[in-house]
Scaffold this motif. Structure first.
Motif, short mmCIF file in Angstrom:
data_model
loop_
_atom_site.label_atom_id
_atom_site.label_comp_id
_atom_site.label_asym_id
_atom_site.label_seq_id
_atom_site.Cartn_x
_atom_site.Cartn_y
_atom_site.Cartn_z
N ARG A 1 0.83 -1.21 0.00
CA ARG A 1 0.00 0.00 0.00
C ARG A 1 0.87 1.26 0.00
N ILE A 2 1.98 1.22 0.74
CA ILE A 2 2.90 2.36 0.75
C ILE A 2 3.47 2.57 -0.66
N ARG A 3 3.81 1.46 -1.34
CA ARG A 3 4.32 1.57 -2.71
C ARG A 3 3.30 2.22 -3.63
N GLU A 4 2.02 1.82 -3.48
CA GLU A 4 0.97 2.42 -4.30
C GLU A 4 0.86 3.91 -4.05
N GLU A 5 0.87 4.29 -2.77
CA GLU A 5 0.75 5.70 -2.44
C GLU A 5 1.95 6.49 -2.97
N LYS A 6 3.12 5.85 -2.95
CA LYS A 6 4.32 6.50 -3.47
C LYS A 6 4.22 6.70 -4.98
N ARG A 7 3.71 5.66 -5.67
CA ARG A 7 3.55 5.77 -7.13
C ARG A 7 2.49 6.80 -7.48
N ALA A 8 1.52 7.01 -6.59
CA ALA A 8 0.46 7.99 -6.85
C ALA A 8 0.96 9.43 -6.68
N GLY A 9 2.22 9.63 -6.27
CA GLY A 9 2.80 10.97 -6.17
C GLY A 9 2.91 11.53 -4.78
N ARG A 10 2.56 10.77 -3.77
CA ARG A 10 2.69 11.28 -2.41
C ARG A 10 4.14 11.31 -1.98
N GLY A 11 4.44 12.17 -1.02
CA GLY A 11 5.78 12.20 -0.44
C GLY A 11 5.99 10.99 0.45
N SER A 12 7.23 10.79 0.89
CA SER A 12 7.58 9.60 1.66
C SER A 12 6.78 9.51 2.95
N ILE A 13 6.73 10.63 3.71
CA ILE A 13 6.01 10.61 4.99
C ILE A 13 4.53 10.36 4.77
N GLN A 14 3.95 11.07 3.80
CA GLN A 14 2.53 10.91 3.52
C GLN A 14 2.22 9.49 3.02
N ALA A 15 3.13 8.91 2.21
CA ALA A 15 2.91 7.56 1.69
C ALA A 15 2.92 6.54 2.82
N ILE A 16 3.86 6.71 3.75
CA ILE A 16 3.93 5.78 4.88
C ILE A 16 2.68 5.88 5.74
N GLU A 17 2.28 7.11 6.05
CA GLU A 17 1.09 7.30 6.89
C GLU A 17 -0.17 6.75 6.21
N ALA A 18 -0.34 7.07 4.91
CA ALA A 18 -1.52 6.61 4.18
C ALA A 18 -1.51 5.10 4.04
N THR B 1 -3.98 -5.59 -6.06
CA THR B 1 -3.64 -6.44 -4.91
C THR B 1 -2.90 -7.71 -5.33
N LEU B 2 -2.56 -7.84 -6.61
CA LEU B 2 -1.97 -9.09 -7.10
C LEU B 2 -0.60 -9.37 -6.49
N SER B 3 0.24 -8.34 -6.37
CA SER B 3 1.57 -8.55 -5.78
C SER B 3 1.43 -9.07 -4.36
N ARG B 4 0.53 -8.47 -3.59
CA ARG B 4 0.30 -8.92 -2.22
C ARG B 4 -0.19 -10.36 -2.20
N THR B 5 -1.12 -10.72 -3.11
CA THR B 5 -1.66 -12.07 -3.16
C THR B 5 -0.56 -13.09 -3.42
N ILE B 6 0.31 -12.79 -4.37
CA ILE B 6 1.39 -13.72 -4.72
C ILE B 6 2.40 -13.83 -3.59
N LEU B 7 2.80 -12.70 -3.02
CA LEU B 7 3.79 -12.71 -1.94
C LEU B 7 3.29 -13.48 -0.72
N THR B 8 2.04 -13.24 -0.36
CA THR B 8 1.47 -13.93 0.81
C THR B 8 1.37 -15.43 0.56
N SER B 9 0.96 -15.81 -0.63
CA SER B 9 0.87 -17.23 -0.96
C SER B 9 2.24 -17.89 -0.90
#
Length: 847
Positions: free
Chosen positions: A445-462, A771-779
């Protein structure tokens, strides 16, 4: 987030330290623990029978005997009231739980009916309770007789009281054997569970526990033998009892003196012959009565009767003052000691039938501990290495959380004094795989927020904020399955449920609170210019696959596999374990080299026990022998197991474990297992319906049914044993599959609010890809942990772990290709209604 509260830091440190403090006693010798200060935690995790060896017995009070004895007692009391006290002539007939009294003179009817009312005493008063339960109904019959009928409530109340008394007697007997930390507790209205860790001589335990040990003393008929009585008829007030030497004795029914007067009993040796004997001593009242009986009957024989069998019947040569005596018989030193134990502990108020028996030898227990440790270490190491490879520094944070998580699980088990079983270890290893899922959700989710243009702090919090709802929903569904396992399961399955439930709760703490704390402190100190989360890219950043285009092909494939699984189930059926079909299972190990299966089949086949299966079990030295349910009931099953064990031990094999499940228990376990799966489905359906919309609930249940049916198909295809642990595996699959489905559903729900103009097909496709990356990693991480269990966990839980690994695969598939596309077919298109609901909620919040 960067300026986290000092109280938060203190709380995290205290929880982690508490987990360490409660876990450490498990790695310290008991002698060292005794020297530590009293304020330090000293409780250790209790190992289950499958990890340290021991015996498990499920005993059932014989209901028919309770009713029969009570009817006999009422018959004597009624005869005494009518004949002795009132001189009323009568005939008494007995049928089941009913007495019918026919009077010789009907003019005495009212007098007799009123006199018999004194028998009807509220049962709880006689048994020390409050309130009173009517034990019987005394009434006039249609043909002018008097009937005394025991009520179901009265029988149940008396049965409950007998169980309570029996528990105390059993506890005294087990304590006399010198065992440590036995578990003796009531199960239901008429059963007692006995678990004795470290005591694997189940035959001796059964003998000591299940014998009624009702000791009575009777005078032997002085002029007539049992053989003569069989020909001429029994003299009034006498009965024929079998003798220990194989003959019969004619004794008087009247109990000259009862075993309740005994105050002590000890094993000893006859000074003249050095043969084992049992000495006994009466209380003062019993001693006086014993002296009177022996003084008045010099030259006559006096029978010592144990459980309606004459142990010895010596001639009284002289009066015996002092209230002590000796019991002679064909004793060994051990049997004399066991009889002394029985007499000291007191007689059981009723017969206890053994309806379930499980015994594990200490060597097998040690092997199970070693297998669990290896599986846990390998599984944990694989997950740790993979997380570092996938997420670098963030993977290190996840691994620290994982280590703290396992520590908290062990600490909680220690604090609660819970019992850790082999399935419990499986629950911990499964938690290792699934706990990573929460971290993966956050990081992705942090990676998604980062790709969406948020700053590092905002991406981590979101990332933490938006992942929390998903984490909560996903873990609650698994917690529901664990709760149902606990309440409907038994023994090791409950141990699995406990560790799984504790693991879910500790995961919420470590993955969200602890990981967030570590990342915030790291970021505040390092202030990296570029927030690089993933080192290993499972999928390209711009990856997008149109899953929904292929949903009809997926439907066709799923229908074929589901129908095929049902067909396999219908044609081949399941290889039901003894949990569900009853019978016996004995695991043995060859003393020298590989086991000779053909020889064992010949040995066991010659015992005439019906269908007997002999097969390799794990290593070439280990063999599993299964014996079908014997026609003679639970007692015959016990005899069959004894025959098998004696025969194989004579051939050079050691018993490693044995299980005996009677038909009553097996039927109950089958019913309970089916109810557990059904209850889990209903519970999660209700939860998802509450959290989402009805379409989501139906889609989740459809995916769930798909996974359960395919898992049953796996058991039918491979012939893996389907037992109680398999039900636990299916319920775990239910939890995992829902966990996976809820993650995607949560994203669908979020996108429904975010993209109001997208078609539902495109929206679901977007959600699956996000959510595909998460699905594969968790599996992958979960399969790593389960793979270690499959390879290193041992044969006993192999079918259990294989089923869970299979469930992870089919659960991942069904989440993407069944649960998600079904939302389209269920007409999840009313985003205007969703918007209206959101507006109404917003209006309500602003008012």
């Amino acid at each position: 987030m960067l300026n986290s509260s000092p109280l938060r830091a203190v709380f995290i440190v205290l929880v982690a330290l508490a987990g360490i403090l409660f876990t450490l006693p498990n790695f310290v010798a008991p002698s060292t623990l005794d020297k530590l200060p009293d304020w330090l935690p000293k409780k250790q995790i209790v190992l289950g029978l499958d990890l340290q060896g021991g015996s498990h017995l499920l005993l059932e009070v014989n209901r028919e005997e309770i009713v029969g004895e009570r009817i006999k007692e009422l018959r004597r009391e009624a005869r005494s009231i009518l004949a002795n006290d009132n001189g009323i002539g009568h005939l008494i007939n007995t049928e089941g739980s009913k007495l019918t009294i026919e009077l010789t003179d009907q003019e005495n009817f009212d007098t007799a009916l009123n006199a018999l009312q004194e028998l009807d005493i509220p049962l709880s008063q006689t048994l020390g309770g409050v309130g009173g339960v009517d034990e019987m109904v005394i009434d006039r019959t249609s043909d002018g007789n008097i009937s005394i009928l025991l009520t179901e409530e009265g029988i149940t109340e008396r049965l409950s009281s007998v169980v309570a008394q029996s528990i105390e007697v059993v506890r005294r007997r087990v304590d006399e054997l010198g065992t440590t930390e036995p578990t003796i507790q009531r199960q239901g209205n008429d059963r007692i569970l006995v678990q004795v860790p470290g005591f694997d001589d189940s035959e001796r335990l059964k003998d000591v526990i299940s014998k009624t040990a009702r000791l009575t003393f009777h005078m032997v008929h002085p002029t007539m033998s049992a053989a003569q009585a069989k020909v001429q008829g029994l003299p009034e007030g006498t009965m024929i009892l079998p003798s220990q030497d194989g003959g019969d004795e004619l004794v008087f029914e009247e109990v000259a003196i009862g075993g309740e007067s005994l105050v002590d009993s000890q094993p000893g040796f006859d000074p003249q012959t050095n043969a084992p004997i049992v000495t006994f001593r009466f209380d003062t009242r019993g001693g006086v009565k014993f002296a009177e009986i022996t003084a008045n009957n010099i030259g006559k024989r006096f029978a010592v009767v144990l459980d309606n069998q004459v142990i010895t019947a010596p001639v009284i040569n002289s009066a015996i003052p002092g209230g002590s005596g000796q019991i002679f018989g064909n004793f060994t030193a051990e049997s004399a000691n066991d009889l002394a134990v029985l007499l000291r502990a007191g007689a059981l108020p009723a017969t206890l039938d053994i309806i379930e028996e499980r015994s594990v030898g200490p060597s097998l227990g040690a092997d199970s501990v070693a297998a669990g440790q290896v599986a846990g270490f390998v599984g944990g190491l694989l997950v740790i290495i993979f997380m570092i490879a996938a997420y670098g520094t963030f993977g290190v944070f996840a691994n620290i959380s994982l280590i703290v998580n396992v520590t908290l699980i062990l600490g909680t088990l220690s604090m609660l004094g819970a019992t850790l079983t082999l399935p419990g270890i499986a629950g911990i290893v499964l938690t290792i795989g699934m706990a990573v899922d929460a971290n993966v959700l956050i990081y992705e989710r942090i990676r998604e927020e980062k790709r969406a243009g948020r700053g590092s702090i905002q991406a981590i919090e979101a990332g933490f904020q938006r992942a929390f709802t998903t984490i909560l929903d996903a873990n609650v569904t698994t917690l529901i399955a664990a709760a149902i396992l606990f309440f409907l399961g038994s023994g090791p399955i409950r141990g699995f449920a406990v560790t799984l439930a504790i693991g879910i709760i500790t995961t919420l703490f470590t993955a969200y609170i602890l990981t967030q704390f570590m990342i915030s402190k790291w970021y505040a100190r390092r202030r990296p210019k570029n927030l690089k989360i993933a080192l290993l890219k499972i999928l390209p950043s711009d990856f997008s696959f149109d899953f929904m285009t292929y949903r009809k092909f997926a439907y066709a494939f799923s229908i074929v596999t589901v129908v095929g699984s049902l067909a396999l189930f219908g044609v081949k059926g399941l290889n039901l374990g003894i949990d569900f079909k009853g019978g016996s299972a004995i695991e043995v190990q060859s003393n020298e080299g590989p086991a000779d299966i053909a020889e064992l089949r010949e040995i066991v086949g010659g015992l005439n026990l019906g269908d007997v299966q002999v097969q390799e079990f794990g290593t070439p030295q280990d063999v599993l022998i299964r014996v079908e349910t014997q026609p003679g009931g639970d007692e015959a099953q016990q005899v069959a197991v004894t025959k098998v064990i004696e025969a194989v031990e004579a051939a050079g094999y050691d018993k490693r474990r044995s299980e005996v499940v009677g038909p009553t228990v097996s039927g109950e376990l089958a019913t309970t297992g089916a109810l557990a799966v059904l209850a889990a489905m209903v519970a999660v359906l209700s939860y998802i319906w509450m959290r989402f919309e009805w379409q989501f609930a139906i889609g989740a249940i459809a995916a769930l049914v798909h996974d359960v049916v395919l898992t049953i198909g796996l058991f039918a295809l491979t012939g893996l044993e389907f037992n109680l642990a398999s039900i636990a595996a299916i319920l775990t699959i239910v939890g995992y599959s829902l966990n996976d489905t809820v993650v995607i559903y949560d994203r669908v729900r979020e996108n429904l609010r975010k993209y109001r103009k997208k078609s539902i097909s495109a929206l679901i496709n977007l959600s699956v890809n996000q959510t595909l990356s998460r699905t594969i990693l968790t599996s992958i991480t979960t399969l790593m942990a389960l793979g270690a269990l499959v390879v290193f966990g041992g044969e006993v839980i192999r079918s259990f772990t294989l089923a869970m690994a299979w469930g992870v695969l089919v659960g991942t598939y069904s989440t993407i290709f069944v649960g998600s596309p079904l939302l389209i077919n269920f007409k999840l298109t009313a985003r205007k209604e969703v918007a209206k609901k959101e507006e109404r909620r917003a209006d309500g919040a602003s008012v």
